[in-house]
Motif scaffolding. Structure first.
Motif, mmCIF file in Angstrom:
data_model
loop_
_atom_site.group_PDB
_atom_site.id
_atom_site.type_symbol
_atom_site.label_atom_id
_atom_site.label_comp_id
_atom_site.label_asym_id
_atom_site.label_seq_id
_atom_site.Cartn_x
_atom_site.Cartn_y
_atom_site.Cartn_z
ATOM 1 N N GLN A 198 50.717 27.478 39.334
ATOM 2 C CA GLN A 198 49.875 26.874 38.503
ATOM 3 C C GLN A 198 48.477 27.379 39.127
ATOM 4 N N PRO A 199 47.811 27.664 38.399
ATOM 5 C CA PRO A 199 46.409 28.421 38.422
ATOM 6 C C PRO A 199 45.256 27.341 39.627
ATOM 7 N N ASP A 200 45.265 28.282 40.161
ATOM 8 C CA ASP A 200 44.353 27.131 41.454
ATOM 9 C C ASP A 200 42.568 26.640 40.518
ATOM 10 N N PRO A 201 42.446 26.033 40.227
ATOM 11 C CA PRO A 201 41.203 25.471 39.831
ATOM 12 C C PRO A 201 40.364 25.474 41.270
ATOM 13 N N ILE A 202 40.083 25.933 42.069
ATOM 14 C CA ILE A 202 38.919 26.833 42.543
ATOM 15 C C ILE A 202 38.820 28.261 42.255
ATOM 16 N N LYS A 203 39.572 28.897 42.658
ATOM 17 C CA LYS A 203 39.724 30.332 43.081
ATOM 18 C C LYS A 203 41.429 30.627 42.886
ATOM 19 N N ASN A 204 41.560 32.036 42.086
ATOM 20 C CA ASN A 204 42.556 32.802 42.201
ATOM 21 C C ASN A 204 42.396 34.372 42.390
ATOM 22 N N LYS A 205 43.705 34.824 42.538
ATOM 23 C CA LYS A 205 43.521 36.831 43.454
ATOM 24 C C LYS A 205 44.056 37.292 42.443
ATOM 25 N N VAL A 206 44.038 38.167 41.844
ATOM 26 C CA VAL A 206 45.011 39.344 41.060
ATOM 27 C C VAL A 206 44.511 40.501 42.276
ATOM 28 N N THR A 207 45.579 40.503 42.458
ATOM 29 C CA THR A 207 45.594 42.258 43.428
ATOM 30 C C THR A 207 46.619 43.373 42.401
ATOM 31 N N VAL A 212 52.098 47.516 41.363
ATOM 32 C CA VAL A 212 52.602 45.353 41.146
ATOM 33 C C VAL A 212 51.207 45.155 41.476
ATOM 34 N N VAL A 213 51.236 44.791 40.147
ATOM 35 C CA VAL A 213 50.039 43.739 39.691
ATOM 36 C C VAL A 213 50.530 41.593 40.768
ATOM 37 N N ARG A 214 49.886 40.872 41.391
ATOM 38 C CA ARG A 214 50.425 39.781 41.939
ATOM 39 C C ARG A 214 49.031 39.514 41.730
ATOM 40 N N TRP A 215 49.846 37.836 41.201
ATOM 41 C CA TRP A 215 48.526 36.529 40.826
ATOM 42 C C TRP A 215 48.840 35.263 41.762
ATOM 43 N N ASN A 216 47.881 35.244 43.045
ATOM 44 C CA ASN A 216 48.229 34.496 44.284
ATOM 45 C C ASN A 216 49.244 35.279 45.250
ATOM 46 N N LEU A 245 45.617 33.460 33.119
ATOM 47 C CA LEU A 245 44.232 33.928 32.596
ATOM 48 C C LEU A 245 43.777 32.736 31.396
ATOM 49 N N ALA A 246 44.477 32.451 30.308
ATOM 50 C CA ALA A 246 44.011 31.122 30.075
ATOM 51 C C ALA A 246 44.585 29.969 30.333
ATOM 52 N N GLN A 247 45.050 30.019 31.090
ATOM 53 C CA GLN A 247 45.339 28.571 31.381
ATOM 54 C C GLN A 247 44.085 27.960 32.029
ATOM 55 N N THR A 248 43.764 28.831 33.538
ATOM 56 C CA THR A 248 42.725 28.776 34.075
ATOM 57 C C THR A 248 41.308 28.708 33.088
ATOM 58 N N LEU A 249 40.852 29.692 31.250
ATOM 59 C CA LEU A 249 40.400 29.114 30.847
ATOM 60 C C LEU A 249 40.596 27.400 30.514
ATOM 61 N N ALA A 250 41.492 27.106 30.199
ATOM 62 C CA ALA A 250 42.016 25.855 29.269
ATOM 63 C C ALA A 250 41.016 24.706 30.679
ATOM 64 N N PRO A 295 38.689 22.232 32.837
ATOM 65 C CA PRO A 295 37.694 21.858 32.274
ATOM 66 C C PRO A 295 36.295 22.628 33.335
ATOM 67 N N VAL A 296 36.793 23.145 34.438
ATOM 68 C CA VAL A 296 35.183 24.131 34.969
ATOM 69 C C VAL A 296 36.151 25.617 35.258
ATOM 70 N N GLU A 297 35.719 26.492 35.206
ATOM 71 C CA GLU A 297 36.135 27.662 35.113
ATOM 72 C C GLU A 297 36.932 28.581 36.407
ATOM 73 N N PRO A 298 37.323 28.651 37.382
ATOM 74 C CA PRO A 298 37.594 28.625 38.472
ATOM 75 C C PRO A 298 37.650 30.233 38.756
ATOM 76 N N GLU A 299 37.100 30.721 39.774
ATOM 77 C CA GLU A 299 36.620 32.105 40.229
ATOM 78 C C GLU A 299 38.195 32.938 40.336
ATOM 79 N N LEU A 300 37.787 34.129 39.614
ATOM 80 C CA LEU A 300 38.939 34.983 39.857
ATOM 81 C C LEU A 300 38.163 35.917 40.528
#
Length: 145
Positions: A62-71, A77-81, A94-99, A101-106
């Motif tokens: 699941q997306p981290d509520p504080i920060k997520n990393k796309v490499t 190859v695109v990696r999410w965390n 990305l849609a889950q992170t915007l849902a 309450p506080v948008e995490p840093e990407l």
């Protein structure tokens, strides 16, 4: 003396009229068209179909509520965390992170050898998703370039 229209035609009065009057034919066709339109039943019924739902995979991170990393690595190859994702899954994350309450840093970190097309498409997906907190990671190594 004034001549009437019939008298002015002279010898052509005896010739039969060669043109057909199409006005009654057009009137009949319009009436038939209206009758066909009226008799067509209105499609107001609907058929209820229960479509299968995709199972929710809880093993995906699941997306981290504080920060997520796309490499993006050198092979594209695109990696999410740290987990390889396809563009559709990336958009879903990305849609889950915007849902939240506080948008995490990407954080976005492409490899120097990554193809520009892959990086550009990934950035376009991030922009279209509406992410506002985006940071580029690893650019400090190019300071002495």
């Amino acid at each position: 003396m004034a001549l009437s229209f019939a008298e002015s035609r002279g010898a052509q009065d005896d010739a039969p009229m060669g043109e057909m009057n199409t006005t009654p034919l057009i009137d009949v066709m319009l009436v038939l068209l209206i009758m066909f339109i009226i008799t067509i039943p209105i499609q107001t019924h609907s058929v209820g179909i229960n479509l299968p739902q995709a199972p929710v995979d809880t093993s995906l991170p699941q997306p981290d509520p504080i920060k997520n990393k796309v490499t993006i690595d050198a092979s594209g190859v695109v990696r999410w965390n740290g987990m390889a994702v396809d563009p559709l899954t990336l958009r879903r994350y990305l849609a889950q992170t915007l849902a939240l309450p506080v948008e995490p840093e990407l954080q976005f970190q492409p490899d120097a050898a990554a193809r520009y097309l892959v990086v550009d498409q990934t950035l376009a997906d991030i922009r279209r998703s509406g992410v506002t907190k985006l940071g580029f990671v690893g650019n400090e190594r190019y300071g002495q370039f």
